[in-house]
Design a protein around this motif. Sequence first.
Motif, PDB file in Angstrom:
ATOM      1  N   ARG A   1      26.528  13.361  35.081  1.00  0.00           N
ATOM      2  CA  ARG A   1      27.507  12.938  33.870  1.00  0.00           C
ATOM      3  C   ARG A   1      26.748  13.182  32.521  1.00  0.00           C
ATOM      4  N   GLN A   2      27.529  13.183  31.621  1.00  0.00           N
ATOM      5  CA  GLN A   2      27.114  13.209  30.303  1.00  0.00           C
ATOM      6  C   GLN A   2      27.094  11.869  29.492  1.00  0.00           C
ATOM      7  N   VAL A   3      25.795  11.754  29.350  1.00  0.00           N
ATOM      8  CA  VAL A   3      25.339  10.367  28.548  1.00  0.00           C
ATOM      9  C   VAL A   3      24.735  10.396  27.152  1.00  0.00           C
ATOM     10  N   MET A   4      24.975   9.263  26.834  1.00  0.00           N
ATOM     11  CA  MET A   4      24.433   9.008  25.252  1.00  0.00           C
ATOM     12  C   MET A   4      23.947   7.669  24.961  1.00  0.00           C
ATOM     13  N   SER A   5      22.795   7.595  24.276  1.00  0.00           N
ATOM     14  CA  SER A   5      22.172   6.408  23.812  1.00  0.00           C
ATOM     15  C   SER A   5      22.802   5.881  22.594  1.00  0.00           C
ATOM     16  N   LEU A   6      22.997   4.563  22.301  1.00  0.00           N
ATOM     17  CA  LEU A   6      23.580   4.164  21.099  1.00  0.00           C
ATOM     18  C   LEU A   6      22.492   3.219  20.717  1.00  0.00           C
ATOM     19  N   SER A   7      22.084   3.254  19.285  1.00  0.00           N
ATOM     20  CA  SER A   7      21.046   2.270  18.956  1.00  0.00           C
ATOM     21  C   SER A   7      22.044   1.511  17.570  1.00  0.00           C
ATOM     22  N   LEU A   8      21.711   0.376  17.597  1.00  0.00           N
ATOM     23  CA  LEU A   8      22.426  -0.475  16.495  1.00  0.00           C
ATOM     24  C   LEU A   8      21.304  -1.339  15.648  1.00  0.00           C
ATOM     25  N   SER A   9      21.065  -1.055  14.484  1.00  0.00           N
ATOM     26  CA  SER A   9      20.178  -2.012  13.806  1.00  0.00           C
ATOM     27  C   SER A   9      21.101  -2.998  12.896  1.00  0.00           C
ATOM     28  N   PHE A  10      20.820  -4.152  12.779  1.00  0.00           N
ATOM     29  CA  PHE A  10      21.489  -4.849  11.892  1.00  0.00           C
ATOM     30  C   PHE A  10      20.847  -6.061  11.174  1.00  0.00           C
ATOM     31  N   ASP A  11      21.258  -6.696   9.957  1.00  0.00           N
ATOM     32  CA  ASP A  11      20.590  -7.580   9.240  1.00  0.00           C
ATOM     33  C   ASP A  11      20.816  -9.140   9.820  1.00  0.00           C
ATOM     34  N   HIS A  12      19.632  -9.518  10.554  1.00  0.00           N
ATOM     35  CA  HIS A  12      19.607 -10.799  11.408  1.00  0.00           C
ATOM     36  C   HIS A  12      20.250 -12.058  10.363  1.00  0.00           C
ATOM     37  N   ARG A  13      20.050 -11.744   9.037  1.00  0.00           N
ATOM     38  CA  ARG A  13      20.546 -12.844   8.297  1.00  0.00           C
ATOM     39  C   ARG A  13      22.020 -13.029   8.294  1.00  0.00           C
ATOM     40  N   LEU A  14      22.857 -11.823   8.657  1.00  0.00           N
ATOM     41  CA  LEU A  14      24.172 -11.591   8.115  1.00  0.00           C
ATOM     42  C   LEU A  14      24.974 -11.507   9.799  1.00  0.00           C
ATOM     43  N   VAL A  15      24.334 -10.952  10.854  1.00  0.00           N
ATOM     44  CA  VAL A  15      24.637 -10.756  12.068  1.00  0.00           C
ATOM     45  C   VAL A  15      23.917 -11.345  13.063  1.00  0.00           C
ATOM     46  N   ASP A  16      24.630 -12.134  13.832  1.00  0.00           N
ATOM     47  CA  ASP A  16      23.903 -12.935  14.837  1.00  0.00           C
ATOM     48  C   ASP A  16      23.975 -11.875  16.149  1.00  0.00           C
ATOM     49  N   GLY A  17      22.955 -12.265  17.034  1.00  0.00           N
ATOM     50  CA  GLY A  17      22.830 -11.381  18.170  1.00  0.00           C
ATOM     51  C   GLY A  17      23.981 -11.317  18.934  1.00  0.00           C
ATOM     52  N   GLU A  18      24.828 -12.269  19.061  1.00  0.00           N
ATOM     53  CA  GLU A  18      26.141 -12.065  19.849  1.00  0.00           C
ATOM     54  C   GLU A  18      27.173 -11.347  19.209  1.00  0.00           C
TER      55      GLU A  18
ATOM     56  N   ALA B   1      24.746  -2.985   8.744  1.00  0.00           N
ATOM     57  CA  ALA B   1      24.393  -2.400   9.877  1.00  0.00           C
ATOM     58  C   ALA B   1      24.467  -0.823   9.798  1.00  0.00           C
ATOM     59  N   ILE B   2      23.587  -0.242  10.822  1.00  0.00           N
ATOM     60  CA  ILE B   2      23.557   0.996  11.104  1.00  0.00           C
ATOM     61  C   ILE B   2      23.631   1.566  12.528  1.00  0.00           C
ATOM     62  N   VAL B   3      24.301   2.861  12.801  1.00  0.00           N
ATOM     63  CA  VAL B   3      24.334   2.981  14.167  1.00  0.00           C
ATOM     64  C   VAL B   3      23.795   4.211  14.165  1.00  0.00           C
ATOM     65  N   ALA B   4      22.796   4.526  15.249  1.00  0.00           N
ATOM     66  CA  ALA B   4      22.103   5.849  15.344  1.00  0.00           C
ATOM     67  C   ALA B   4      22.801   6.505  16.885  1.00  0.00           C
ATOM     68  N   LEU B   5      23.222   7.664  16.549  1.00  0.00           N
ATOM     69  CA  LEU B   5      23.863   8.372  17.952  1.00  0.00           C
ATOM     70  C   LEU B   5      23.002   9.288  18.429  1.00  0.00           C
ATOM     71  N   GLY B   6      22.420   9.110  19.850  1.00  0.00           N
ATOM     72  CA  GLY B   6      21.631   9.900  20.383  1.00  0.00           C
ATOM     73  C   GLY B   6      22.313  11.379  20.938  1.00  0.00           C
ATOM     74  N   SER B   7      21.373  11.995  21.318  1.00  0.00           N
ATOM     75  CA  SER B   7      21.901  13.378  22.089  1.00  0.00           C
ATOM     76  C   SER B   7      22.728  13.026  23.392  1.00  0.00           C
ATOM     77  N   VAL B   8      23.913  13.967  23.375  1.00  0.00           N
ATOM     78  CA  VAL B   8      24.580  13.954  24.507  1.00  0.00           C
ATOM     79  C   VAL B   8      23.931  14.917  25.664  1.00  0.00           C
ATOM     80  N   ARG B   9      23.605  14.324  26.619  1.00  0.00           N
ATOM     81  CA  ARG B   9      22.782  14.767  28.037  1.00  0.00           C
ATOM     82  C   ARG B   9      23.475  14.658  29.336  1.00  0.00           C
ATOM     83  N   LYS B  10      23.126  15.693  30.006  1.00  0.00           N
ATOM     84  CA  LYS B  10      23.632  15.549  31.454  1.00  0.00           C
ATOM     85  C   LYS B  10      22.629  14.826  32.269  1.00  0.00           C
ATOM     86  N   ALA B  11      22.956  13.759  33.014  1.00  0.00           N
ATOM     87  CA  ALA B  11      21.891  12.971  33.504  1.00  0.00           C
ATOM     88  C   ALA B  11      22.763  12.314  34.886  1.00  0.00           C
TER      89      ALA B  11
END
Length: 465
Positions: free
Chosen positions: A425-442, A404-414
Amino acid sequence: MIKEFRLPDLGEGLTESEILSWKVAVGDTVTLNQVIAEVETAKAVVELPSPFAGTVAALHEQAGSVVEVGKPIVSFEVDDAGASPSAVAGSAAGASVENPAETAAKREPNLVGYGAVVEKSGRPARRQRSFDGSTGEREAAREAVPAVEPVPVVEQPAPLAVPSGPAAEKERPRSTPPVRKLARDLGVDLELVKGTGPGGLITRSDVQDFAAGSQPQLIAPEAAASAVGVSTERETRTPIKGVRKFTAAAMVQSAFTAPHVTEFLTVDVTPTMELLTRLKASREFAGYKLTPLTIAAKAVLIALRRNPTLNSRWDEGAQEIVQFNYVNLGIAAATPRGLTVPNIKEADKMTLLELSTALSELTDTARSGKTSPADLTGGTISITNIGVFGIDAGTPILNPGEAAIVALGSVRKAPWVHNDELAVRQVMSLSLSFDHRLVDGEQGSKFLADLGAILSDPATVMTMI
């Protein structure tokens, strides 16, 4: 007495390194372990220590040259004392010294640790192989052994044995055992791969390029010697080498071998930013560098405790899933030489203060190009902070060997619904990519939800640990 020093393998089967600069010149007197050159491997910039005390007799390669492992780079004029095998004391990977009075059958120290058992002839002893076939089959097998061995210190030059003629045409493709294993893992037929190593040796890069559909072409020596950046009014050409070449091959291998899935979550991180402000003002963190990345890294480590499947790797050779009981946290770092992902060892055992210090040291070292090969290997999960570039979200590619790898987006007022009312408020988008052989969607979704919960309300940690 003249002693010749050959370029050693500076980390995990690397086949070549570029000499960035020489720190000595012909005629200079050097001491044991004095830095004589700065070289760039496919992973990092490394200072090369002198294996001898003596005088520099010759420099066999110029700064800017890409040199194959095992090729002579410098010769020293030393006396009998300086020629002792015990002279090879320091190393880029912390090699130790053996007593030269011990038996000649002991392993010779080199710049990356200890090599094979050395006989009196000075060549590594090889395990005898059994063959059911004819004498011709035994001869072909001997010819198939790679001609260049990374023995860094020798008294006499060892010419490269390049097979030619009918016998060479019938031999199997020349490669090393790790490269043959990589080819099997990627489903690559070595018979179809053109080797770009010495004497046609097939390297890891050759296999990875072939698997990606970009089979490299052989380059004539004169063309390779002139392979430097060329600029015109319409285009600029830069040779692909060093960190950039390694990163490209690793990303292609990851993208084509691991089935990526990416999920996104946008959260209100106002409480985390308020916590950050309070911590910076506290006496405990006075003088320390605290950023949103620091808090997010700690949150990732906490979320992993509840979702350990994301801290694992797929072992194709053993047909096993390896779950790590420790966390070596990789942090993607943009450097002048390209993207690197050094990792913080045993990050899960660190306090927030210790993690803050480790992050600062990691980023400073990476930007200066001084990250060691050891710090670039062994990662178990990674973070890429794309928010520092003003980016909200992305689909990061897994670091090879990680789940897995996590991408941290910018902190923005929205505008955000807070307590049933619309608020800024100050919001951030998180992106998570993972290997589906190892990690199920749940499992991936639960990890991302836990990470988001911690960043939107740090007090949630009390319910997780």
